[in-house]
Scaffold this motif. Structure first.
Motif, short mmCIF file in Angstrom:
data_model
loop_
_atom_site.label_atom_id
_atom_site.label_comp_id
_atom_site.label_asym_id
_atom_site.label_seq_id
_atom_site.Cartn_x
_atom_site.Cartn_y
_atom_site.Cartn_z
N SER A 21 9.29 -2.85 4.24
CA SER A 21 9.64 -1.85 5.25
C SER A 21 9.21 -0.46 4.82
CB SER A 21 11.15 -1.88 5.50
OG SER A 21 11.57 -3.14 5.96
N GLN A 22 9.45 -0.10 3.55
CA GLN A 22 9.04 1.22 3.07
C GLN A 22 7.52 1.36 3.05
OE1 GLN A 22 10.96 1.68 -0.72
NE2 GLN A 22 12.97 2.08 0.17
N ALA A 23 6.82 0.29 2.65
CA ALA A 23 5.36 0.36 2.63
C ALA A 23 4.81 0.51 4.05
CB ALA A 23 4.80 -0.90 1.97
N ILE B 227 -7.45 -0.70 5.81
CA ILE B 227 -6.71 0.23 4.97
C ILE B 227 -5.78 -0.60 4.09
CG2 ILE B 227 -4.91 0.62 6.72
CD1 ILE B 227 -4.74 3.51 5.60
N ARG B 228 -5.85 -0.35 2.78
CA ARG B 228 -5.11 -1.14 1.79
C ARG B 228 -4.10 -0.25 1.09
NH1 ARG B 228 -6.43 -5.47 -2.24
NH2 ARG B 228 -5.33 -4.93 -4.16
N LEU B 229 -2.86 -0.70 1.06
CA LEU B 229 -1.78 0.04 0.40
C LEU B 229 -1.16 -0.86 -0.66
CD1 LEU B 229 0.87 2.31 1.99
CD2 LEU B 229 1.66 0.41 0.60
N GLU B 230 -0.97 -0.32 -1.85
CA GLU B 230 -0.34 -1.04 -2.95
C GLU B 230 0.96 -0.34 -3.33
OE1 GLU B 230 -2.87 -1.71 -6.27
OE2 GLU B 230 -4.43 -2.73 -5.10
N TYR B 231 2.03 -1.10 -3.30
CA TYR B 231 3.39 -0.59 -3.52
C TYR B 231 3.95 -1.27 -4.76
CZ TYR B 231 8.04 1.12 -2.18
OH TYR B 231 9.25 1.76 -2.14
N SER B 232 4.41 -0.47 -5.73
CA SER B 232 4.90 -1.03 -6.99
C SER B 232 6.29 -1.62 -6.82
CB SER B 232 4.93 0.05 -8.07
OG SER B 232 5.49 -0.45 -9.27
N SER C 72 -1.51 3.06 -4.71
CA SER C 72 -2.82 3.45 -4.19
C SER C 72 -2.86 3.26 -2.69
CB SER C 72 -3.93 2.62 -4.84
OG SER C 72 -3.83 1.26 -4.48
N LEU C 73 -3.75 4.02 -2.07
CA LEU C 73 -3.98 3.95 -0.63
C LEU C 73 -5.47 4.11 -0.41
CD1 LEU C 73 -2.58 3.79 2.16
CD2 LEU C 73 -2.50 6.28 2.16
N GLN C 74 -6.14 3.02 0.01
CA GLN C 74 -7.60 3.00 0.08
C GLN C 74 -8.07 2.57 1.46
OE1 GLN C 74 -8.58 0.21 -3.00
NE2 GLN C 74 -8.44 1.73 -4.63
N LEU C 75 -9.22 3.11 1.85
CA LEU C 75 -9.89 2.72 3.08
C LEU C 75 -11.11 1.90 2.70
CD1 LEU C 75 -9.66 3.10 6.17
CD2 LEU C 75 -11.27 5.00 5.96
N GLY D 105 -0.14 -9.20 -15.07
CA GLY D 105 0.62 -9.07 -16.30
C GLY D 105 2.05 -8.69 -15.98
N ALA D 106 2.51 -7.58 -16.56
CA ALA D 106 3.86 -7.10 -16.31
C ALA D 106 3.94 -6.23 -15.07
CB ALA D 106 4.36 -6.31 -17.52
N ASP D 107 2.81 -5.97 -14.43
CA ASP D 107 2.77 -5.11 -13.25
C ASP D 107 2.79 -5.97 -12.00
OD1 ASP D 107 2.59 -2.92 -11.64
OD2 ASP D 107 0.43 -2.67 -11.85
N THR D 108 3.74 -5.72 -11.10
CA THR D 108 3.88 -6.47 -9.85
C THR D 108 3.79 -5.49 -8.69
OG1 THR D 108 5.34 -8.04 -10.97
CG2 THR D 108 5.28 -8.11 -8.56
N ARG D 109 2.92 -5.82 -7.73
CA ARG D 109 2.71 -4.92 -6.60
C ARG D 109 2.77 -5.69 -5.30
NH1 ARG D 109 -2.47 -1.21 -8.66
NH2 ARG D 109 -1.50 -0.51 -10.62
N LEU D 110 3.20 -4.98 -4.27
CA LEU D 110 3.14 -5.49 -2.92
C LEU D 110 1.92 -4.89 -2.24
CD1 LEU D 110 5.99 -6.07 -0.45
CD2 LEU D 110 4.13 -4.59 0.29
N VAL D 111 1.03 -5.73 -1.75
CA VAL D 111 -0.22 -5.29 -1.13
C VAL D 111 -0.08 -5.46 0.38
CG1 VAL D 111 -2.69 -5.66 -0.96
CG2 VAL D 111 -1.56 -5.89 -3.16
#
Length: 244
Positions: free
Chosen positions: A42-44, A140-145, A79-82, A108-114
């Motif tokens: 929802s926030q993303a 448009i690509r958004l990555e949320y930690s 990140s926010l990419q076109l 690895g230890a990093d988990t993101r919502l794409v």
């Protein structure tokens, strides 16, 4: 090796507690993970929609880029990419959204919502320069930690496990006290009385009958046996042993 009744009961309770703890922890982890993903999604989506609403009205590419940089100052936005649309490779790309509308990527230890959304030609209504630069369909690509949220889940699970261990420990001590007082103690007194009657031949032993359960009936039957033995004539000891 002889194991007491209390030890056997403790072993059974330990197995039950371990199963319950694993089940509760797994259920809570699954529920909290689903909740975190729903909130993060929802926030993303709100951040992405804010960018789309603002970027469509930006007159220049520099203003659109500045808007993206301001949004990436959000604590969880990575990140926010076109990106250009690639029909041939889009279906096999690991960044394509799942049926839920997003995808969780672990590095690895990093988990993101794409989160990705397609944009048609002429999407930049106020920026002709942008329309010429991005003439074809875009993504448009958004990555949320999710790292902070998952760390909170681990903390909650640890707290729950510790509380369950404390409650189980208190319950186990209470169960041991009850078992020792209500079962092991009376059985031990009956065992000592039987040993005294058999070893010393003392038939005057009587056990108090204070309960109306199996142990109480066992004490009553023991007393009746002792009365029967005390009232019966004693058999003379055998003078010899026959051998074949």
């Amino acid at each position: 090796m002889r194991i007491s009744i209390a030890g056997k009961v403790c072993f059974v309770l330990l197995i039950i507690f371990s199963s319950v703890l694993i089940a509760i922890t797994a259920y809570q982890a699954q529920r909290e993970r689903e909740l975190v993903l729903q909130v993060a999604h929802s926030q993303a989506k709100l951040l992405l929609q804010s960018y789309l609403d603002g970027a469509a009205l930006m007159p220049t590419a520099a203003a659109r880029q500045a808007l993206g940089e301001r949004l990436t100052q959000h604590s969880e936005l990575v990140s926010l990419q076109l990106l250009p649309h690639d029909p041939a490779g889009a279906s096999s790309s690991p960044a394509m959204p799942s049926p839920h509308g997003y995808q969780v990527v672990e590095r690895g230890a990093d988990t993101r919502l794409v989160l990705m959304q397609s944009l048609g030609p002429g999407w930049f209504t106020a920026c002709q320069e942008c329309n010429l630069q991005h003439s074809g369909p875009q993504f448009i690509r958004l990555e949320y930690s999710l790292n902070a949220a998952f760390d909170d889940i681990e903390t909650h699970l640890l707290t729950t496990a510790l509380l369950l261990c404390l409650f189980f420990g208190a319950g186990l001590l209470l169960a041991l006290y009850i078992i020792r007082r209500q079962i092991v103690g009376p059985l031990h007194r009956i065992s000592l009385a039987m040993e005294r009657a058999s070893d010393l031949g003392d038939h005057s032993i009587r056990l108090p009958v204070e309960r109306n359960d199996e142990l109480g009936r066992l004490s009553e039957n023991f007393n009746q046996l002792m009365e029967s033995l005390a009232s019966s004539p004693q058999s003379p000891p055998a003078s010899g042993v026959s051998r074949s």
